[in-house]
Design a protein around this motif. Structure first.
Motif, mmCIF file in Angstrom:
data_model
loop_
_atom_site.group_PDB
_atom_site.id
_atom_site.type_symbol
_atom_site.label_atom_id
_atom_site.label_comp_id
_atom_site.label_asym_id
_atom_site.label_seq_id
_atom_site.Cartn_x
_atom_site.Cartn_y
_atom_site.Cartn_z
ATOM 1 N N ASN A 1 -5.203 -15.665 -16.334
ATOM 2 C CA ASN A 1 -4.223 -15.003 -15.833
ATOM 3 C C ASN A 1 -2.831 -14.499 -16.940
ATOM 4 O O ASN A 1 -2.228 -13.752 -16.440
ATOM 5 N N ASP A 2 -2.973 -15.092 -17.973
ATOM 6 C CA ASP A 2 -2.173 -14.530 -18.868
ATOM 7 C C ASP A 2 -2.666 -13.548 -20.059
ATOM 8 O O ASP A 2 -1.943 -12.830 -20.708
ATOM 9 N N LYS A 3 -3.883 -13.237 -19.695
ATOM 10 C CA LYS A 3 -4.599 -12.119 -20.367
ATOM 11 C C LYS A 3 -4.817 -10.889 -19.491
ATOM 12 O O LYS A 3 -4.999 -9.715 -19.852
ATOM 13 N N ILE A 4 -5.226 -10.946 -18.094
ATOM 14 C CA ILE A 4 -5.420 -9.676 -17.147
ATOM 15 C C ILE A 4 -4.143 -9.559 -16.538
ATOM 16 O O ILE A 4 -3.602 -10.355 -15.771
ATOM 17 N N THR A 5 -3.882 -8.435 -16.409
ATOM 18 C CA THR A 5 -2.341 -8.121 -15.666
ATOM 19 C C THR A 5 -3.003 -7.118 -14.517
ATOM 20 O O THR A 5 -3.589 -6.094 -14.727
ATOM 21 N N PHE A 6 -2.761 -7.272 -13.249
ATOM 22 C CA PHE A 6 -3.204 -6.598 -12.099
ATOM 23 C C PHE A 6 -1.655 -5.637 -11.819
ATOM 24 O O PHE A 6 -0.863 -6.178 -11.324
ATOM 25 N N HIS A 7 -1.882 -4.310 -12.010
ATOM 26 C CA HIS A 7 -0.636 -3.681 -11.986
ATOM 27 C C HIS A 7 -0.634 -2.899 -10.479
ATOM 28 O O HIS A 7 0.215 -2.144 -10.090
ATOM 29 N N GLY A 8 -1.701 -2.946 -9.912
ATOM 30 C CA GLY A 8 -1.822 -2.217 -8.542
ATOM 31 C C GLY A 8 -2.057 -0.596 -8.830
ATOM 32 O O GLY A 8 -2.272 -0.124 -9.868
ATOM 33 N N TYR A 9 -1.910 0.258 -7.899
ATOM 34 C CA TYR A 9 -1.855 1.671 -7.899
ATOM 35 C C TYR A 9 -0.803 2.036 -8.582
ATOM 36 O O TYR A 9 0.253 1.845 -8.618
#
Length: 337
Positions: free
Chosen positions: A224-232
Motif C-alpha cells: 500500500n505504500d508502493k502502489i497508488t490508485f489514482h482513479g480516472y
C-alpha cells in the motif's frame, strides 16, 4: 457537410469512449454535424463544443428500453435530418439496426473488442458496413460480418508531451486502463508482491469493478505504500511522460490504445504476449504470457536491473488523420452516393 449520429453505451472510462470522442471532435472540426448519444459519464466534457450530446439509457440490456431509445432517435432523425448512424458496442448496434429500419437511414458499426460470439452480434450482418479496429477483432467476429467490412485501426491525436529517458532510473511504473479482470492488473500486483523489498513504485490510473479487490490485495501483500490508485485521470499523458515504464498485462485487447499512446510518447513498456500486442511490436521478444505472475516478476526484475523493455515502433501506430479520413470516406459513400 454530413449529419451523423455516434451511439455508444457511456462516456465513462475506456478505449471505446476515447475513440468516439476523438473521431467526433475531428469530424466536427472538418465541418460535419455530429450528435453523440450515450448515457453520459466522466469523459463527456472532453467532447468539443462543436459536438452535440444527448443522454439516453443506450447502455441498458433491456429490450423495452432499447425500443424506447430507438423511437426517440428515429424522431430526431426525421425532425432534424440526421443522415447516418454509427454504433459502437453491442446494445447500440441493436438500437441502430431498429432505428435504421424505422427512419430509413443507413447504419454502420465499429467492433472494438473480441466480444462473446453469441446472438448479441446478430445485428452486425444487417449493417451497411462494419469496421474492425484490428485484424484480431476482424478474425474473431468473421462469421458475423456483412459483405462490406474493413479494418481501420484505432488512433489517437499526437501527444503534447514526450518521455524523458532520464526517468528510466526512477523505477516508477504505471498502469493505465479500466480495472477489470481482462486487463490483468491482478497478475502484476501478485508479481510485485514478491518484489516489495525492491526500489519501485506503481501508479494505477483508472477505475472499474475490480478496484476495491485490487486495493485490498495490495494491502494484504504489504504494497500500500508502493502502489497508488489514482482513479480516472485526464492527465494520463503527463503521468506517462514522468514514468519509467508502462505495464500492459492485458489478457485480450481489440487494439490497445494505451500501448499505442506509450509508443507515441516514447515510454518503455512491458507487455503481454497477445495477438494485438504482437502485431504492434512486430516480435514476441520480451513479451510476457498473460496471467503468468512469475513471468511478470522476471520481466520487472530485468527492467529494474538492466532497463530491458519492449520497443513498440512508432511507425506501427496509425494517425488520427488516417483513421478519420477512412471513416469519412465510408460515410460519404453511404450518404452521398
Amino acid at each position: 457537410m454530413m449529419r451523423m449520429i455516434q451511439i455508444l453505451p457511456e462516456l465513462d472510462i475506456g478505449g471505446v469512449e476515447r475513440h468516439v470522442i476523438d473521431l467526433s471532435n475531428e469530424l466536427a472540426e472538418r465541418g460535419h454535424d455530429i450528435l453523440v448519444i450515450s448515457n453520459g459519464g466522466q469523459m463527456q466534457r472532453q467532447l468539443s463544443g462543436k459536438v452535440l450530446h444527448r443522454s439516453l439509457p443506450v447502455h441498458k440490456k433491456n429490450p423495452f428500453t432499447a425500443w424506447s431509445c430507438s423511437g426517440k432517435i428515429s424522431s430526431w432523425i426525421r425532425k432534424e435530418g440526421w443522415e447516418l448512424i454509427h454504433a459502437h458496442s453491442r446494445v447500440p448496434a441493436w438500437i441502430a439496426w431498429r432505428t435504421s429500419s424505422k427512419a430509413n437511414v443507413p447504419w454502420i458499426y465499429t467492433a472494438h473488442a473480441c466480444y462473446s460470439l453469441n446472438y448479441g452480434l446478430i445485428p452486425l450482418k444487417h449493417a451497411k458496413f462494419v469496421i474492425s479496429v484490428s485484424e484480431t477483432v476482424r478474425d474473431h467476429i468473421k462469421d458475423y460480418l456483412p459483405e462490406k467490412h474493413i479494418i481501420i485501426p484505432a488512433a489517437l491525436p499526437e501527444p503534447t508531451v514526450k518521455w524523458d529517458p532520464q526517468n528510466r532510473g526512477k523505477n516508477r511504473f504505471i498502469f493505465v486502463g479500466r480495472l477489470t479482470k481482462i486487463k490483468g492488473l491482478s497478475t502484476v500486483i501478485e508479481a510485485l508482491g514478491k518484489l516489495k523489498n525492491e526500489n519501485w513504485t506503481l501508479d494505477v490510473l483508472g477505475d472499474g469493478p475490480e478496484r476495491e479487490e485490487l486495493e485490498k490485495r495490495s494491502v494484504v501483500l504489504g504494497l500500500n505504500d508502493k502502489i497508488t490508485f489514482h482513479g480516472y485521470s485526464e492527465e494520463a499523458d503527463s503521468f506517462m511522460s514522468r514514468s519509467s515504464c508502462l505495464l500492459f498485462p492485458s489478457h485480450s485487447e481489440g487494439y490497445g490504445l494505451v500501448l499505442a499512446r506509450a509508443a507515441q510518447i516514447g515510454l518503455p513498456v512491458i507487455a503481454s504476449n497477445i495477438p494485438t500486442v504482437l502485431k504492434m511490436a512486430g516480435s514476441k521478444e520480451g513479451l510476457v504470457d498473460p496471467g503468468d505472475s512469475k513471468g511478470w516478476q522476471s520481466a520487472i526484475v530485468d527492467f529494474l536491473y538492466s532497463g530491458r523493455s519492449v520497443v513498440i515502433p512508432v511507425f506501427n501506430i496509425h494517425t488520427l488523420k488516417s483513421m478519420v479520413d477512412s471513416s469519412e470516406s465510408i460515410y460519404f459513400d453511404l450518404i452521398c452516393k
